[in-house]
Motif scaffolding. Structure first.
Motif, PDB file in Angstrom:
ATOM      1  N   LEU A   1       0.831  -1.204   0.000  1.00  0.00           N
ATOM      2  CA  LEU A   1       0.000   0.000   0.000  1.00  0.00           C
ATOM      3  C   LEU A   1       0.869   1.258   0.000  1.00  0.00           C
ATOM      4  O   LEU A   1       0.619   2.194  -0.768  1.00  0.00           O
ATOM      5  CB  LEU A   1      -0.923   0.010   1.213  1.00  0.00           C
ATOM      6  CG  LEU A   1      -1.785   1.270   1.376  1.00  0.00           C
ATOM      7  CD1 LEU A   1      -2.736   1.429   0.201  1.00  0.00           C
ATOM      8  CD2 LEU A   1      -2.550   1.237   2.692  1.00  0.00           C
ATOM      9  N   VAL A   2       1.892   1.291   0.843  1.00  0.00           N
ATOM     10  CA  VAL A   2       2.764   2.473   0.904  1.00  0.00           C
ATOM     11  C   VAL A   2       3.480   2.674  -0.423  1.00  0.00           C
ATOM     12  O   VAL A   2       3.583   3.803  -0.926  1.00  0.00           O
ATOM     13  CB  VAL A   2       3.773   2.345   2.060  1.00  0.00           C
ATOM     14  CG1 VAL A   2       4.780   3.487   2.020  1.00  0.00           C
ATOM     15  CG2 VAL A   2       3.041   2.336   3.394  1.00  0.00           C
ATOM     16  N   ARG A   3       3.947   1.594  -1.010  1.00  0.00           N
ATOM     17  CA  ARG A   3       4.609   1.715  -2.312  1.00  0.00           C
ATOM     18  C   ARG A   3       3.631   2.205  -3.377  1.00  0.00           C
ATOM     19  O   ARG A   3       3.988   3.051  -4.207  1.00  0.00           O
ATOM     20  CB  ARG A   3       5.216   0.371  -2.721  1.00  0.00           C
ATOM     21  CG  ARG A   3       6.465   0.014  -1.929  1.00  0.00           C
ATOM     22  CD  ARG A   3       7.023  -1.342  -2.323  1.00  0.00           C
ATOM     23  NE  ARG A   3       8.303  -1.594  -1.669  1.00  0.00           N
ATOM     24  CZ  ARG A   3       8.952  -2.753  -1.741  1.00  0.00           C
ATOM     25  NH1 ARG A   3       8.432  -3.777  -2.424  1.00  0.00           N
ATOM     26  NH2 ARG A   3      10.126  -2.899  -1.119  1.00  0.00           N
ATOM     27  N   ASP A   4       2.422   1.701  -3.346  1.00  0.00           N
ATOM     28  CA  ASP A   4       1.409   2.165  -4.303  1.00  0.00           C
ATOM     29  C   ASP A   4       1.147   3.662  -4.135  1.00  0.00           C
ATOM     30  O   ASP A   4       0.995   4.396  -5.117  1.00  0.00           O
ATOM     31  CB  ASP A   4       0.105   1.383  -4.122  1.00  0.00           C
ATOM     32  CG  ASP A   4       0.182  -0.032  -4.660  1.00  0.00           C
ATOM     33  OD1 ASP A   4       1.038  -0.289  -5.529  1.00  0.00           O
ATOM     34  OD2 ASP A   4      -0.610  -0.887  -4.207  1.00  0.00           O
ATOM     35  N   ILE A   5       1.093   4.123  -2.888  1.00  0.00           N
ATOM     36  CA  ILE A   5       0.847   5.549  -2.628  1.00  0.00           C
ATOM     37  C   ILE A   5       2.002   6.388  -3.168  1.00  0.00           C
ATOM     38  O   ILE A   5       1.787   7.405  -3.845  1.00  0.00           O
ATOM     39  CB  ILE A   5       0.657   5.792  -1.117  1.00  0.00           C
ATOM     40  CG1 ILE A   5      -0.683   5.198  -0.654  1.00  0.00           C
ATOM     41  CG2 ILE A   5       0.703   7.290  -0.799  1.00  0.00           C
ATOM     42  CD1 ILE A   5      -0.861   5.202   0.859  1.00  0.00           C
ATOM     43  N   CYS A   6       3.235   5.989  -2.869  1.00  0.00           N
ATOM     44  CA  CYS A   6       4.394   6.752  -3.329  1.00  0.00           C
ATOM     45  C   CYS A   6       4.454   6.810  -4.855  1.00  0.00           C
ATOM     46  O   CYS A   6       4.695   7.884  -5.439  1.00  0.00           O
ATOM     47  CB  CYS A   6       5.688   6.137  -2.784  1.00  0.00           C
ATOM     48  SG  CYS A   6       5.919   6.345  -1.006  1.00  0.00           S
ATOM     49  N   LEU A   7       4.240   5.675  -5.496  1.00  0.00           N
ATOM     50  CA  LEU A   7       4.253   5.651  -6.952  1.00  0.00           C
ATOM     51  C   LEU A   7       3.114   6.486  -7.531  1.00  0.00           C
ATOM     52  O   LEU A   7       3.286   7.168  -8.545  1.00  0.00           O
ATOM     53  CB  LEU A   7       4.157   4.206  -7.454  1.00  0.00           C
ATOM     54  CG  LEU A   7       5.406   3.351  -7.218  1.00  0.00           C
ATOM     55  CD1 LEU A   7       5.109   1.878  -7.480  1.00  0.00           C
ATOM     56  CD2 LEU A   7       6.553   3.821  -8.107  1.00  0.00           C
ATOM     57  N   ALA A   8       1.955   6.463  -6.865  1.00  0.00           N
ATOM     58  CA  ALA A   8       0.815   7.263  -7.334  1.00  0.00           C
ATOM     59  C   ALA A   8       1.121   8.750  -7.240  1.00  0.00           C
ATOM     60  O   ALA A   8       0.765   9.524  -8.135  1.00  0.00           O
ATOM     61  CB  ALA A   8      -0.427   6.925  -6.512  1.00  0.00           C
ATOM     62  N   VAL A   9       1.782   9.165  -6.166  1.00  0.00           N
ATOM     63  CA  VAL A   9       2.117  10.584  -6.016  1.00  0.00           C
ATOM     64  C   VAL A   9       3.064  11.020  -7.131  1.00  0.00           C
ATOM     65  O   VAL A   9       2.831  12.028  -7.807  1.00  0.00           O
ATOM     66  CB  VAL A   9       2.747  10.861  -4.638  1.00  0.00           C
ATOM     67  CG1 VAL A   9       3.261  12.305  -4.566  1.00  0.00           C
ATOM     68  CG2 VAL A   9       1.727  10.628  -3.524  1.00  0.00           C
ATOM     69  N   ALA A  10       4.164  10.253  -7.338  1.00  0.00           N
ATOM     70  CA  ALA A  10       5.135  10.626  -8.365  1.00  0.00           C
ATOM     71  C   ALA A  10       4.511  10.600  -9.759  1.00  0.00           C
ATOM     72  O   ALA A  10       4.699  11.531 -10.555  1.00  0.00           O
ATOM     73  CB  ALA A  10       6.343   9.694  -8.302  1.00  0.00           C
ATOM     74  N   THR A  11       3.751   9.549 -10.059  1.00  0.00           N
ATOM     75  CA  THR A  11       3.144   9.416 -11.387  1.00  0.00           C
ATOM     76  C   THR A  11       2.120  10.512 -11.640  1.00  0.00           C
ATOM     77  O   THR A  11       2.095  11.121 -12.717  1.00  0.00           O
ATOM     78  CB  THR A  11       2.482   8.034 -11.522  1.00  0.00           C
ATOM     79  OG1 THR A  11       3.461   7.011 -11.310  1.00  0.00           O
ATOM     80  CG2 THR A  11       1.866   7.864 -12.901  1.00  0.00           C
ATOM     81  N   THR A  12       1.262  10.782 -10.662  1.00  0.00           N
ATOM     82  CA  THR A  12       0.240  11.817 -10.815  1.00  0.00           C
ATOM     83  C   THR A  12       0.879  13.187 -11.008  1.00  0.00           C
ATOM     84  O   THR A  12       0.424  13.992 -11.832  1.00  0.00           O
ATOM     85  CB  THR A  12      -0.695  11.838  -9.597  1.00  0.00           C
ATOM     86  OG1 THR A  12      -1.305  10.551  -9.446  1.00  0.00           O
ATOM     87  CG2 THR A  12      -1.777  12.896  -9.753  1.00  0.00           C
ATOM     88  N   MET A  13       1.927  13.468 -10.258  1.00  0.00           N
ATOM     89  CA  MET A  13       2.621  14.752 -10.410  1.00  0.00           C
ATOM     90  C   MET A  13       3.182  14.900 -11.823  1.00  0.00           C
ATOM     91  O   MET A  13       3.003  15.925 -12.475  1.00  0.00           O
ATOM     92  CB  MET A  13       3.740  14.875  -9.374  1.00  0.00           C
ATOM     93  CG  MET A  13       3.250  15.037  -7.948  1.00  0.00           C
ATOM     94  SD  MET A  13       4.618  15.028  -6.732  1.00  0.00           S
ATOM     95  CE  MET A  13       5.429  16.583  -7.133  1.00  0.00           C
ATOM     96  N   ILE A  14       3.860  13.861 -12.295  1.00  0.00           N
ATOM     97  CA  ILE A  14       4.481  13.927 -13.620  1.00  0.00           C
ATOM     98  C   ILE A  14       3.421  14.066 -14.701  1.00  0.00           C
ATOM     99  O   ILE A  14       3.526  14.909 -15.612  1.00  0.00           O
ATOM    100  CB  ILE A  14       5.363  12.685 -13.862  1.00  0.00           C
ATOM    101  CG1 ILE A  14       6.588  12.722 -12.937  1.00  0.00           C
ATOM    102  CG2 ILE A  14       5.795  12.602 -15.315  1.00  0.00           C
ATOM    103  CD1 ILE A  14       7.432  11.461 -12.949  1.00  0.00           C
ATOM    104  N   GLU A  15       2.365  13.255 -14.614  1.00  0.00           N
ATOM    105  CA  GLU A  15       1.329  13.273 -15.651  1.00  0.00           C
ATOM    106  C   GLU A  15       0.528  14.564 -15.663  1.00  0.00           C
ATOM    107  O   GLU A  15       0.019  14.979 -16.712  1.00  0.00           O
ATOM    108  CB  GLU A  15       0.389  12.076 -15.463  1.00  0.00           C
ATOM    109  CG  GLU A  15       1.051  10.734 -15.755  1.00  0.00           C
ATOM    110  CD  GLU A  15       0.117   9.569 -15.495  1.00  0.00           C
ATOM    111  OE1 GLU A  15      -0.961   9.800 -14.881  1.00  0.00           O
ATOM    112  OE2 GLU A  15       0.452   8.431 -15.893  1.00  0.00           O
ATOM    113  N   SER A  16       0.394  15.219 -14.513  1.00  0.00           N
ATOM    114  CA  SER A  16      -0.407  16.449 -14.441  1.00  0.00           C
ATOM    115  C   SER A  16       0.443  17.714 -14.551  1.00  0.00           C
ATOM    116  O   SER A  16      -0.062  18.820 -14.393  1.00  0.00           O
ATOM    117  CB  SER A  16      -1.196  16.480 -13.127  1.00  0.00           C
ATOM    118  OG  SER A  16      -0.327  16.479 -12.014  1.00  0.00           O
ATOM    119  N   GLY A  17       1.739  17.547 -14.810  1.00  0.00           N
ATOM    120  CA  GLY A  17       2.590  18.708 -15.015  1.00  0.00           C
ATOM    121  C   GLY A  17       3.007  19.408 -13.741  1.00  0.00           C
ATOM    122  O   GLY A  17       3.259  20.617 -13.755  1.00  0.00           O
ATOM    123  N   VAL A  18       3.095  18.671 -12.632  1.00  0.00           N
ATOM    124  CA  VAL A  18       3.564  19.249 -11.368  1.00  0.00           C
ATOM    125  C   VAL A  18       5.052  18.926 -11.220  1.00  0.00           C
ATOM    126  O   VAL A  18       5.473  17.787 -11.409  1.00  0.00           O
ATOM    127  CB  VAL A  18       2.786  18.687 -10.161  1.00  0.00           C
ATOM    128  CG1 VAL A  18       3.352  19.236  -8.852  1.00  0.00           C
ATOM    129  CG2 VAL A  18       1.308  19.028 -10.280  1.00  0.00           C
TER     130      VAL A  18
END
Length: 487
Positions: free
Chosen positions: A410-427
């Motif tokens: 779960l923690v790994r999924d959260i960390c990967l989601a944060v990095a991926t979402t930031m990159i994909e949304s231009g953050v």
């Protein structure tokens, strides 16, 4: 054929009370400085015996402690399955968590819970809880809720520089309370829940291990214990009154009292301030690596975004595993020996004798940088380390063996989601990491390039690791900036 020298106790201090008090406060100030300074002193006295991962003895909180920072020895303790007869003939693991943590954890996390259970009790409880946690991130609505929280959080970030660790703690509260209790930041009990959990943690890590209530003044420990009772009651009430608010209870059926107390016990752990700080610590180091680490003047994030989707995902995961290895959020864990035992060593070195009743503190930071396992660049951040065909062993951020943290995926999924979402949304994050100790913590500098004083000054290690002084970053968001221009 060579024979091993006789086993010996770890090298270290006497058990005098004054020495023990000094050791306690010294370790609490900086575990890295505490351990490394003792290794340096031992090396001058015993150059034939001591290497960078020798087990050292200490006297902490009036207890004999063996501090282990060798990868193989940490793994041996965590994966050791031997048992002795225990009390009254009952089987008992050789290394136990409950006795080691009883003073710190027992009063604050009601039993039964996986963290403090050992032996057969742990095995019996673990199976059902592994089933509950398995694939939790993929359950309906969870991943989408997390993504929405990430986007909202960075959309609301001011354009001025922010303290990254503090900023990510806010996000982690929103994510974990959202996952386990379906709480949102605007819920009336959200802020109360957060405050009570922080009071609990202060009491748990208070160096005054007694409960005192004198008039209007309560010790931090007493306030923490009171907070535990209130939190447990709040969680039970929500489980009963809001069906489906917890992923472990039915969505459309009023849950019965049977089993709810144990669920509440574990939600108290999963949403603890210690858990929030741990995820925030890992996420801070991870995002600094993804967005601010540079090779040849090129930010790693630019290399990452240029990759195909599958390659990008694989690299982001490798960066995360490398971050776990070098910068584990919790510097280590404790066990207590239920009988005398020996820790393995290399062929020419004597085994380490651990007497019955001693505590063993497993120092994950040292083990994760063991050159015997990770080679000449053991102390350096190598983004592709976990992409090679012969992948390096994982670090110990989530422990290993029979008591591996069930929240690891779960923690790994959260960390990967944060990095991926930031990159994909231009953050993006903009800034610099200048503090030498923080650069060493991240693996951006060789260990021998940074002094122990810098490490102790720049990195706070207890209860979780993070920069002592804010690492200020500017959040650049295409989404937020375009909305601001539109308004």
């Amino acid at each position: 054929m060579s024979t091993k020298p006789p086993p010996h106790l770890p090298h270290g201090v006497s058990t005098r009370l004054l020495s023990g008090l000094t050791e306690t406060f010294s370790f609490h100030a900086s575990p890295e400085t505490f351990i490394s300074s003792r290794l340096t002193a031992l090396a001058s006295q015993h150059p034939e015996l001591v290497d960078s991962r020798t087990t050292v003895r200490a006297q902490i909180l009036n207890r004999n402690v063996a501090i282990v920072s060798s990868y193989s020895q940490v793994q041996a303790v965590l994966k050791y399955n031997g048992e002795d007869g225990g009390n009254e003939g009952k089987k008992c693991p050789v290394f136990v968590a409950e006795d080691a943590y009883k003073q710190f954890m027992g009063p604050f996390y009601p039993s039964p819970n996986l963290l403090l259970a050992d032996g057969e009790a742990h095995v019996k409880m673990r199976g059902p809880w592994e089933a509950k946690m398995r694939g939790l991130f993929a359950k309906p609505g969870v991943a989408q809720m997390v993504k929405e929280q990430i986007l909202r959080h960075f959309d609301e970030t001011p354009t001025v520089p922010v303290d990254l660790y503090v900023h990510l703690k806010v996000l982690c509260w929103r994510i974990l309370l959202g996952i386990f209790l379906d709480l949102r930041a605007d819920d009336p009990i959200f802020a109360q829940f957060e405050k009570l959990q922080e009071d609990l943690l202060r009491g748990q890590f208070s160096l005054l291990p007694v409960s005192i209530n004198v008039g209007v003044w309560h010790s931090p420990r007493k306030r923490g214990m009171d907070s535990k009772v209130k939190l447990h009651s709040m969680i039970l009430e929500r489980l009963k009154k809001v069906p489906g608010s917890c992923p472990f209870t039915p969505q459309d059926v009023q849950p019965l009292d049977d089993g709810l107390s144990e669920i509440a016990n574990h939600i108290l752990l999963f949403t603890s301030s210690l858990a929030i700080k741990g995820v925030s610590s890992l996420l801070t180091a991870y995002l600094l690596n993804v967005f601010l680490f540079q090779r040849g003047g090129v930010p790693l994030v630019d290399e990452t975004t240029a990759l195909a989707s599958d390659e990008k995902t694989a690299l982001l995961r490798s960066i995360l595993l490398e971050t776990e290895r070098l910068s584990p959020p919790v510097v280590g864990i404790m066990r207590r020996a239920t009988r005398e035992t020996l820790l393995p060593t290399e062929d020419s070195l004597p085994e380490i004798k651990i007497p019955k009743g001693w505590d063993i503190w497993l120092y994950f930071v040292g083990a994760g940088r063991d050159p015997q396992v990770f080679g000449k660049k053991s102390d350096r951040f190598v983004p592709e380390r976990y992409l090679t065909s012969e992948k390096a062993p994982e670090g110990f951020s989530f422990s290993t063996g029979s008591k591996t943290c069930i929240g690891k995926d779960l923690v790994r999924d959260i960390c990967l989601a944060v990095a991926t979402t930031m990159i994909e949304s231009g953050v993006r994050l903009e800034g610099e990491v200048q503090a030498p100790g923080v650069r060493k913590w991240l693996g951006w500098s060789d260990d021998d390039e940074v002094s122990l004083e810098d490490w102790g000054r720049d990195v706070k290690q207890l209860p979780t690791q993070h920069p002592s002084k804010p690492v200020m970053v500017r959040v650049v968001s295409e989404r937020r900036d375009s909305e601001d221009e539109g308004s």
